[in-house]
Write a protein that holds these residues in place. Structure first.
Motif, short mmCIF file in Angstrom:
data_model
loop_
_atom_site.label_atom_id
_atom_site.label_comp_id
_atom_site.label_asym_id
_atom_site.label_seq_id
_atom_site.Cartn_x
_atom_site.Cartn_y
_atom_site.Cartn_z
N GLY A 69 68.22 44.28 44.89
CA GLY A 69 67.88 43.21 43.53
C GLY A 69 68.08 44.25 42.64
O GLY A 69 68.27 44.56 41.38
N ALA A 70 66.27 45.13 42.64
CA ALA A 70 66.32 46.13 42.06
C ALA A 70 67.01 47.28 41.50
O ALA A 70 67.27 47.68 40.90
N ILE A 71 67.60 47.67 42.89
CA ILE A 71 69.25 48.15 41.86
C ILE A 71 70.05 48.06 41.45
O ILE A 71 70.20 48.88 40.21
N GLY A 72 70.51 46.50 41.59
CA GLY A 72 71.54 46.22 40.52
C GLY A 72 70.77 46.09 39.38
O GLY A 72 71.20 46.36 38.09
N ALA A 73 69.25 46.02 39.42
CA ALA A 73 68.38 45.50 38.14
C ALA A 73 68.30 46.62 37.02
O ALA A 73 68.71 47.01 36.27
N ILE A 74 68.03 48.18 37.96
CA ILE A 74 67.92 49.26 37.68
C ILE A 74 69.38 49.65 36.89
O ILE A 74 69.66 50.22 35.26
N VAL A 88 66.58 50.80 23.91
CA VAL A 88 65.85 51.77 24.16
C VAL A 88 64.79 52.00 24.32
O VAL A 88 64.21 52.57 23.37
N THR A 89 63.43 51.36 24.95
CA THR A 89 62.17 51.44 24.31
C THR A 89 61.63 51.73 25.25
O THR A 89 61.13 51.60 26.52
N MET A 93 61.51 50.92 29.41
CA MET A 93 61.22 52.14 30.16
C MET A 93 59.93 52.52 30.96
O MET A 93 60.43 52.52 32.14
N PHE A 94 58.84 51.69 30.80
CA PHE A 94 58.15 52.05 31.87
C PHE A 94 58.30 50.89 32.85
O PHE A 94 58.05 50.93 33.32
N PHE A 95 58.70 49.64 32.45
CA PHE A 95 58.62 48.66 33.46
C PHE A 95 60.00 49.07 34.32
O PHE A 95 59.91 47.89 35.85
N LEU A 96 60.58 49.36 33.93
CA LEU A 96 61.87 49.41 34.58
C LEU A 96 61.38 51.17 35.84
O LEU A 96 61.67 51.16 36.50
N THR A 98 58.80 51.15 36.61
CA THR A 98 57.35 50.99 37.66
C THR A 98 58.51 49.76 38.93
O THR A 98 57.92 49.71 40.00
N LEU A 99 59.59 49.40 38.11
CA LEU A 99 60.48 48.81 39.31
C LEU A 99 60.87 49.86 40.59
O LEU A 99 61.39 49.58 41.57
N VAL A 100 61.03 50.81 39.68
CA VAL A 100 61.96 52.21 40.54
C VAL A 100 60.30 52.68 41.79
O VAL A 100 61.09 52.82 43.17
N ILE A 101 59.26 52.75 41.20
CA ILE A 101 58.23 52.72 42.14
C ILE A 101 57.84 51.86 43.43
O ILE A 101 57.56 52.17 44.37
#
Length: 113
Positions: A69-74, A88-89, A93-96, A98-101
């Motif tokens: 789900g995270a890969i799809g969301a990213i 692009v705010t 980008m900050f929350f994206l 945190t999702l990657v981490i």
């Protein structure tokens, strides 16, 4: 190998989200082609998620689903920026990030658990 299958499945999840977005922007035959692309992408994505959760080195269901789900969301956020001119705010980008981490963390603890 299951992680590679899961990553590819997540990319197809991005594909089905993009297909829905494009279908909403079109009509007639083009809309139906995008809906067909959606059906193909969602089918492949779900099948690859299923495969990643099975076999000799199965990824636990909760981890597999969260990472998929995270890969799809990213991927969908990035595609939205590129194809749909979404903003692009800093906070997006900050929350994206945190999702990657979080995805990296889940993969790390799943390999040791």
């Amino acid at each position: 190998m299951n992680w590679i299958v899961l990553i590819i499945g997540g990319l197809f999840e991005t594909g089905f989200a993009i297909s829905l977005g494009k279908a909403q922007q079109t009509s007639g035959r083009e809309m139906w082609l995008w809906l067909f692309a959606f059906i193909v992408c969602v089918s492949i994505s779900m099948y690859l998620l299923f495969k990643a959760m099975g076999g000799e080195k199965a990824i636990p269901v909760g981890t597999a689903y969260a990472v998929w789900g995270a890969i799809g969301a990213i991927g969908t956020v990035i595609a939205g920026i590129i194809f749909f001119k979404e903003p692009v705010t800093f906070w997006r980008m900050f929350f994206l990030s945190t999702l990657v981490i979080s995805v990296i963390g889940l993969q790390t603890v799943s390999n040791h658990g």
